[in-house]
Scaffold this motif. Structure first.
Motif, PDB file in Angstrom:
ATOM      1  N   MET A 128       0.856  -1.112  -0.071  1.00 33.80           N
ATOM      2  CA  MET A 128      -0.046   0.048   0.042  1.00 33.80           C
ATOM      3  C   MET A 128       0.907   1.217   0.116  1.00 33.80           C
ATOM      4  O   MET A 128       1.693   1.496   1.103  1.00 33.80           O
ATOM      5  N   ASP A 129       0.872   1.938  -0.965  1.00 30.99           N
ATOM      6  CA  ASP A 129       1.528   3.409  -0.982  1.00 30.99           C
ATOM      7  C   ASP A 129       0.646   4.250  -0.275  1.00 30.99           C
ATOM      8  O   ASP A 129      -0.560   4.335  -0.633  1.00 30.99           O
ATOM      9  N   PRO A 179       6.537   2.807   7.903  1.00 32.30           N
ATOM     10  CA  PRO A 179       6.931   1.935   6.934  1.00 32.30           C
ATOM     11  C   PRO A 179       7.122   0.290   7.041  1.00 32.30           C
ATOM     12  O   PRO A 179       7.625  -0.078   8.108  1.00 32.30           O
ATOM     13  N   GLY A 180       6.709  -0.319   6.144  1.00 38.11           N
ATOM     14  CA  GLY A 180       6.758  -1.703   6.276  1.00 38.11           C
ATOM     15  C   GLY A 180       5.917  -2.444   7.027  1.00 38.11           C
ATOM     16  O   GLY A 180       5.795  -3.651   7.339  1.00 38.11           O
ATOM     17  N   SER A 196       2.497  -1.676   4.231  1.00 36.14           N
ATOM     18  CA  SER A 196       2.498  -0.257   3.843  1.00 36.14           C
ATOM     19  C   SER A 196       4.179  -0.024   3.331  1.00 36.14           C
ATOM     20  O   SER A 196       5.124  -0.438   3.517  1.00 36.14           O
ATOM     21  N   ARG A 197       4.176   1.206   2.505  1.00 38.78           N
ATOM     22  CA  ARG A 197       5.178   1.638   2.070  1.00 38.78           C
ATOM     23  C   ARG A 197       4.949   3.208   1.799  1.00 38.78           C
ATOM     24  O   ARG A 197       4.111   3.659   1.327  1.00 38.78           O
ATOM     25  N   TYR A 198       5.861   4.046   2.493  1.00 36.55           N
ATOM     26  CA  TYR A 198       5.700   5.486   2.417  1.00 36.55           C
ATOM     27  C   TYR A 198       5.973   5.927   1.100  1.00 36.55           C
ATOM     28  O   TYR A 198       7.005   5.559   0.066  1.00 36.55           O
ATOM     29  N   ILE A 204      -4.596   6.157  -1.032  1.00 35.82           N
ATOM     30  CA  ILE A 204      -3.901   5.392  -0.870  1.00 35.82           C
ATOM     31  C   ILE A 204      -4.187   4.213  -2.234  1.00 35.82           C
ATOM     32  O   ILE A 204      -4.981   4.388  -2.861  1.00 35.82           O
ATOM     33  N   PHE A 205      -3.024   3.638  -2.571  1.00 38.79           N
ATOM     34  CA  PHE A 205      -3.022   3.097  -3.780  1.00 38.79           C
ATOM     35  C   PHE A 205      -2.253   1.634  -3.192  1.00 38.79           C
ATOM     36  O   PHE A 205      -1.374   1.330  -2.722  1.00 38.79           O
ATOM     37  N   VAL A 206      -2.896   0.489  -4.041  1.00 37.91           N
ATOM     38  CA  VAL A 206      -2.850  -1.008  -3.975  1.00 37.91           C
ATOM     39  C   VAL A 206      -2.940  -1.762  -5.187  1.00 37.91           C
ATOM     40  O   VAL A 206      -4.002  -1.642  -5.860  1.00 37.91           O
TER      41      VAL A 206
END
Length: 713
Positions: A626-627, A640-641, A657-659, A668-670
């Motif tokens: 997930m951005d 993060p992570g 998660s990813r920053y 958010i993007f997945v």
């Protein structure tokens, strides 16, 4: 070991080594890059490597997916024989038993519930021959109106919009070689760098030539990184943005009056509609600054030649059709279409997303892009198929609407070929529950996919390495793919399975094909005179070249650039459209404060059934990510992570998660390539575009929280 012994063993090893190479092409995206698959045998070991070969689309380039596609085709989990579910477990059965079971269950269901109670669900990666035959199978062998395919989730918004605006839908109206000729390029909702990476050199060349590149996307993708102007709009506001650009173009005199007068219809009404557009309201809706909207419009308007390209980012919306038509309006108003360096296109996603929708998998279409409701179209296809027009069913419903009919018991039997709707559909948990209500589900696939696991019967099919046929690529070129390997086990081609079932149902006289080429020759006749006319394309010709359609005669060169002189409507004019959105869109609120949008990553493809079984590709991205913007993450105590729970009004997914400080703070993007807990389509919205029935994958309201909340320090 002495040097002499080493040299001896190496010499012996060389003697026992052999190498073979076979021509094929990548099965994944719409570019359809070509390659040689080299098999090296050394003693008992086998090693494979893919070597790109030249073709007029990707010019000898191959991305990471193409380099490793063979790994899934050679995977030990490949299905090798039919499997029937007995007491909840799959057991091996013979083909005779499998075919007898299918015929008996189809007869039983249709006698009990009616012909339309048995449905067919196809795929955009089937060859043209198999897509064509699947449509014929549904309408002739089964006599059902219920057939659709996963391309409904890919290209339906653009297809419907281009048909209505231009009278013809082909993904690109220009050859790719026009891209470097454009002075301005607008990429709206498309991430070419990750989805079609071998096309990127066209854009690099355009940039070298001085092109101004505009990217429209809520996040800074790899494609957006090369943009001169990035319009980072709020998800789902693409139509408003296009109207904002149109307002500037009209006000500042960029309309091509001659083109509009001579080659279009409906301009006066559209001009009146755009005159009422308020730029300040566009800014409020899209969250794109007015100065950036004006700059984008001026750069497009000033360019002698310019191209607009769209893709799923704006198309997979509840108003995706309106968004595409809005950008087409911009193109028509400026007259930037039908000549070198100027045009419009929607970049096809699936390997044969273009051909798959041209020849009969869509609920309302017959081969050649004919309408199933049009009397003359029905007559033509019926004559090719040797049946009465009255025997052909009428139009059915879209892919997701078929699932709804399964849930209500209107459809009780389903045949799935080349698709995995349990992962690829919106609100996918609902889809899985619906499929479990079926009286009979049969799935033809390479693997025991998430959909196949629910089936009563699973049929093993050939992979791209084994299945000869044609596909139609992103440019509208028909491409021949040879069979590079023999089929393993008891695997059959998709077309062989359809013919075998038809024979069991007593319809064998309509399915007496001995090869893919036989089917293609009938497809040529069926498409003749239609909008997607393949009659002039032959296997003999395709073995030498890739041919653009329409191609009405074997001596015709194929049509690389559309609409140079006229559009495909009977009067030759393109249509402006006045289409206020009006679509219901899921909004954020206090309970669900973030927008969730989905998409692809470079290493994976669609539902991941194939790429997750490629060790080299899976290793590049093992899990869904997930951005999220760092400021947003900290607001919700997400590091993060960290494993994160994403919740919407439909369900839950758990991803890592990813920053990303280049994504909007409200978004958010997945990616959607994973199943199980990571399956993001369990939570995506299932509103359907009223014009084309495209689901709203790209925007829904969500909330996020850590799976394990350690609290504040």
């Amino acid at each position: 070991m002495t040097n002499e012994l080493l040299r001896y063993f190496r010499a012996k090893e060389k003697e026992r080594a052999s190498e073979t190479a076979a021509a094929t092409q990548c099965p994944f995206c719409s570019v359809q890059c070509t390659l040689q698959l080299v098999e090296e045998r050394i003693v008992e070991r086998r090693r494979y490597k893919a070597i790109p070969t030249d073709n007029p689309t990707s010019h000898g380039r191959l991305c990471v997916k193409g380099m490793h596609a063979h790994q899934h085709a050679l995977h030990p989990e490949r299905l090798l024989f039919p499997l029937a579910k007995v007491n909840g477990r799959f057991v091996r059965v013979s083909w005779d038993e499998a075919l007898a079971m299918i015929a008996e269950r189809i007869d039983s269901i249709q006698n009990e519930d009616g012909a339309d109670a048995f449905a067919v669900y196809g795929g955009g990666s089937l060859t043209n021959e198999e897509a064509y035959l699947l449509g014929k199978f549904a309408r002739v062998a089964l006599g059902t109106r219920h057939i659709d395919y996963n391309g409904r989730f890919c290209m339906s918004a653009a297809a419907a919009a281009m048909n209505d605006a231009f009278g013809l839908d082909r993904g690109l109206t220009n050859p790719l070689s026009d891209i470097p000729l454009a002075g301005t390029i607008i990429l709206a909702g498309t991430n070419v760098a990750e989805c079609q990476p071998t096309l990127m050199p066209y854009f690099y060349e355009a940039k070298k030539n001085g092109a101004f590149m505009i990217v429209v996307d809520p996040r800074q993708t790899r494609t957006a990184e090369m943009a001169d102007l990035h319009l980072r709009l709020k998800p789902g506001t693409d139509a408003a943005l296009a109207d904002g650009l149109a307002k500037v173009l009209l006000e500042e005199g960029y309309v091509d009056e001659t083109f509009v007068r001579e080659r279009t219809a409906g301009f006066a009404e559209w001009k009146q509609h755009i005159a009422a557009v308020d730029i300040d309201e566009v800014v409020r809706v899209t969250d794109v600054p007015a100065e950036k909207i004006r700059l984008a419009a001026r750069k497009y308007g000033e360019a002698a030649e310019a191209i607009v390209l769209t893709a799923r980012g704006l198309e997979q919306q509840a108003d995706g059709y309106v968004a595409v038509r809005s950008w087409i309006n911009v193109v028509l108003a400026t007259g930037k279409i039908g000549r070198p360096g100027s045009g419009f296109g929607s970049i096809t996603g699936q390997g044969n997303g273009q051909g798959g929708r041209e020849h009969g998998q869509k609920a309302d279409q017959l081969p050649g892009y004919r309408s199933i409701e049009h009397p003359e179209h029905r007559q033509h296809i019926a004559s090719v198929w040797g049946v009465s027009p009255d025997e052909l069913p009428r139009k059915g419903v879209s892919a997701y609407e078929m699932i709804k009919k399964i849930a209500t018991g209107e459809i009780t039997g389903l045949f799935v070929m080349g698709s995995n709707p349990v992962v690829s559909s919106p609100n996918a948990a609902f889809v899985a529950k619906a499929l479990q209500k079926l009286k009979f589900l049969v799935v033809a696939d390479l693997f025991l996919s998430e959909t196949a696991e629910l089936a009563d019967l699973v049929l093993p099919v050939s992979s791209y390495l084994e299945d000869e046929g044609t596909v139609t690529n992103v440019e509208g070129r028909v491409c021949w793919r040879p069979a590079a390997r023999k089929r393993p086990g008891e695997v059959k081609h998709d077309w062989e399975i359809l013919c075998a079932i038809a024979h069991k149902l007593g319809k064998g006289q309509y399915f007496s094909f001995a090869s893919a080429e036989d089917i293609f020759n009938e497809l040529r006749l069926a498409s003749r005179g239609g909008k997607a006319d393949y009659y002039g394309v032959t296997y003999e010709r395709l073995r030498r070249e890739r041919v653009y359609w329409p191609c009405p005669d074997p001596s015709h060169p194929g049509t690389a650039r559309l609409f140079a002189e006229r559009f495909a409507h009977p009067d030759g004019r393109a249509r402006f459209a006045v289409l206020p959105s009006g679509a219901e869109k899921e909004e954020t609120d206090e309970l669900y404060p973030l927008y969730l949008t989905t998409g692809r990553v470079l290493a994976h493809y669609l539902s991941g059934t194939q790429t997750r079984r490629s060790p080299a590709l899976a290793a590049r991205q093992l899990e869904a990510i997930m951005d999220i913007h760092p400021k947003t993450a900290k607001q919700y105590r997400i590091g993060p992570g960290m494993l994160v729970r994403i919740e919407t009004r439909r369900g839950t997914a758990v991803v890592r998660s990813r920053y990303n400080d280049q994504i909007r703070e409200d978004t958010i993007f997945v990616p959607f390539h994973w199943s199980g807990l990571q399956q993001i389509n369990n939570v995506t919205a299932d509103e359907l575009d009223p014009y084309c029935r495209m689901p709203a994958f790209k925007r829904c309201a969500a909330r996020v929280r850590p799976v394990v909340d350690l609290g504040r320090n």
